[in-house]
Design a protein around this motif. Structure first.
Motif, PDB file in Angstrom:
ATOM      1  N   GLY A  51      -5.637   6.038   0.080  1.00  0.00           N
ATOM      2  CA  GLY A  51      -4.447   6.186   0.917  1.00  0.00           C
ATOM      3  C   GLY A  51      -4.796   6.719   2.293  1.00  0.00           C
ATOM      4  O   GLY A  51      -4.275   6.243   3.312  1.00  0.00           O
ATOM      5  N   PHE A 113       2.516   6.241   7.400  1.00  0.00           N
ATOM      6  CA  PHE A 113       2.785   6.121   5.970  1.00  0.00           C
ATOM      7  C   PHE A 113       3.907   5.113   5.737  1.00  0.00           C
ATOM      8  O   PHE A 113       5.028   5.293   6.209  1.00  0.00           O
ATOM      9  N   ASP A 114       3.597   4.046   5.036  1.00  0.00           N
ATOM     10  CA  ASP A 114       4.568   2.990   4.733  1.00  0.00           C
ATOM     11  C   ASP A 114       4.429   2.657   3.248  1.00  0.00           C
ATOM     12  O   ASP A 114       3.578   1.844   2.856  1.00  0.00           O
ATOM     13  N   PRO A 115       5.242   3.300   2.397  1.00  0.00           N
ATOM     14  CA  PRO A 115       5.102   3.115   0.948  1.00  0.00           C
ATOM     15  C   PRO A 115       5.147   1.656   0.498  1.00  0.00           C
ATOM     16  O   PRO A 115       4.366   1.251  -0.370  1.00  0.00           O
ATOM     17  N   ASP A 116       6.027   0.857   1.091  1.00  0.00           N
ATOM     18  CA  ASP A 116       6.130  -0.540   0.682  1.00  0.00           C
ATOM     19  C   ASP A 116       4.864  -1.316   1.036  1.00  0.00           C
ATOM     20  O   ASP A 116       4.347  -2.089   0.218  1.00  0.00           O
ATOM     21  N   THR A 119       1.977  -0.167  -1.232  1.00  0.00           N
ATOM     22  CA  THR A 119       2.120  -0.719  -2.582  1.00  0.00           C
ATOM     23  C   THR A 119       1.745  -2.194  -2.581  1.00  0.00           C
ATOM     24  O   THR A 119       0.992  -2.654  -3.456  1.00  0.00           O
ATOM     25  N   ASP A 126      -1.432   3.980  -7.276  1.00  0.00           N
ATOM     26  CA  ASP A 126      -0.119   3.383  -7.042  1.00  0.00           C
ATOM     27  C   ASP A 126       0.986   4.435  -7.200  1.00  0.00           C
ATOM     28  O   ASP A 126       1.719   4.439  -8.176  1.00  0.00           O
ATOM     29  N   TRP A 128       2.857   5.409  -4.180  1.00  0.00           N
ATOM     30  CA  TRP A 128       3.445   5.468  -2.844  1.00  0.00           C
ATOM     31  C   TRP A 128       4.964   5.477  -2.854  1.00  0.00           C
ATOM     32  O   TRP A 128       5.581   5.990  -1.927  1.00  0.00           O
ATOM     33  N   THR A 129       5.578   4.959  -3.904  1.00  0.00           N
ATOM     34  CA  THR A 129       7.039   4.985  -3.965  1.00  0.00           C
ATOM     35  C   THR A 129       7.568   6.383  -4.282  1.00  0.00           C
ATOM     36  O   THR A 129       8.780   6.597  -4.276  1.00  0.00           O
ATOM     37  N   ASP A 130       6.676   7.348  -4.517  1.00  0.00           N
ATOM     38  CA  ASP A 130       7.087   8.747  -4.702  1.00  0.00           C
ATOM     39  C   ASP A 130       7.498   9.375  -3.375  1.00  0.00           C
ATOM     40  O   ASP A 130       7.899  10.537  -3.335  1.00  0.00           O
ATOM     41  N   GLY A 131       7.381   8.626  -2.290  1.00  0.00           N
ATOM     42  CA  GLY A 131       7.863   9.053  -0.974  1.00  0.00           C
ATOM     43  C   GLY A 131       7.236  10.320  -0.446  1.00  0.00           C
ATOM     44  O   GLY A 131       6.020  10.405  -0.272  1.00  0.00           O
ATOM     45  N   ALA A 134       4.237  11.883  -2.233  1.00  0.00           N
ATOM     46  CA  ALA A 134       2.987  11.158  -2.017  1.00  0.00           C
ATOM     47  C   ALA A 134       2.430  11.446  -0.623  1.00  0.00           C
ATOM     48  O   ALA A 134       1.228  11.633  -0.446  1.00  0.00           O
TER      49      ALA A 134
END
Length: 164
Positions: A51, A113-116, A119, A126, A128-131, A134
């Motif tokens: 990351g 930081f761009d979770p989408d 991912t 994996d 990143w959708t923990d916002g 993360a």
């Protein structure tokens, strides 16, 4: 998969260049001695390494110059421990990495930081959708990475990194 790192003196660099099998002893201790303890790494990025690399370079695996070399840069040395061979960053590279890491603050890096996107790019792990959680995880380890490279540069040391 976690990333660990060690700062190396010029004597240690000469030793691993002369005998790349010495890298295993630096990383894992004396594997033939059942009583030997594994050396404590001076840097432990846990699973944040990929990351952070993505935030530094904007890519999954491309190695950039300066700060972009902090995670995956350097010259391969020693045996492949399962996730690629360890890498050695010479003193000049360490100074360049430290300088560029110093120029990045947590807010600037966090803005990348761009979770989408992370991912979709399959950036490990994996989570990143923990916002915000993360992002906090990445930023705490980024601060540690910056501290590690600053200490190495201040002491005119090389760096050995490995994913284990």
């Amino acid at each position: 998969m976690v990333l660990i790192g060690y700062r190396l003196s010029p004597e240690q660099v000469a030793a691993v260049r002369a005998d790349p099998t010495a890298v295993d002893t630096l990383l894992y201790g004396d594997l033939d001695d059942d009583e030997a303890e594994m050396p404590e790494p001076e840097l432990d990025l846990d699973k944040s390494w990929h990351g952070i690399h993505y935030l530094l370079t904007g890519t999954e695996w491309r190695i950039g110059e300066g700060a972009g070399a902090a995670i995956l840069g350097g010259v391969e040395i020693g045996q492949d421990g399962g996730y690629g061979p360890p890498r050695l960053l010479d003193r000049a590279t360490v100074r360049a990495v430290a300088t560029e890491l110093d120029a990045l603050d947590v807010e600037t890096l966090g803005a990348r930081f761009d979770p989408d996107a992370m991912t979709a790019a399959e950036i490990y792990p994996d989570i990143w959708t923990d916002g915000a959680e993360a992002l906090d995880y990445l930023m705490a380890h980024f601060v540690e990475l910056r501290r590690f490279y600053n200490a190495a540069a201040a002491n005119d040391q090389a760096v050995l990194v490995a994913i284990t």
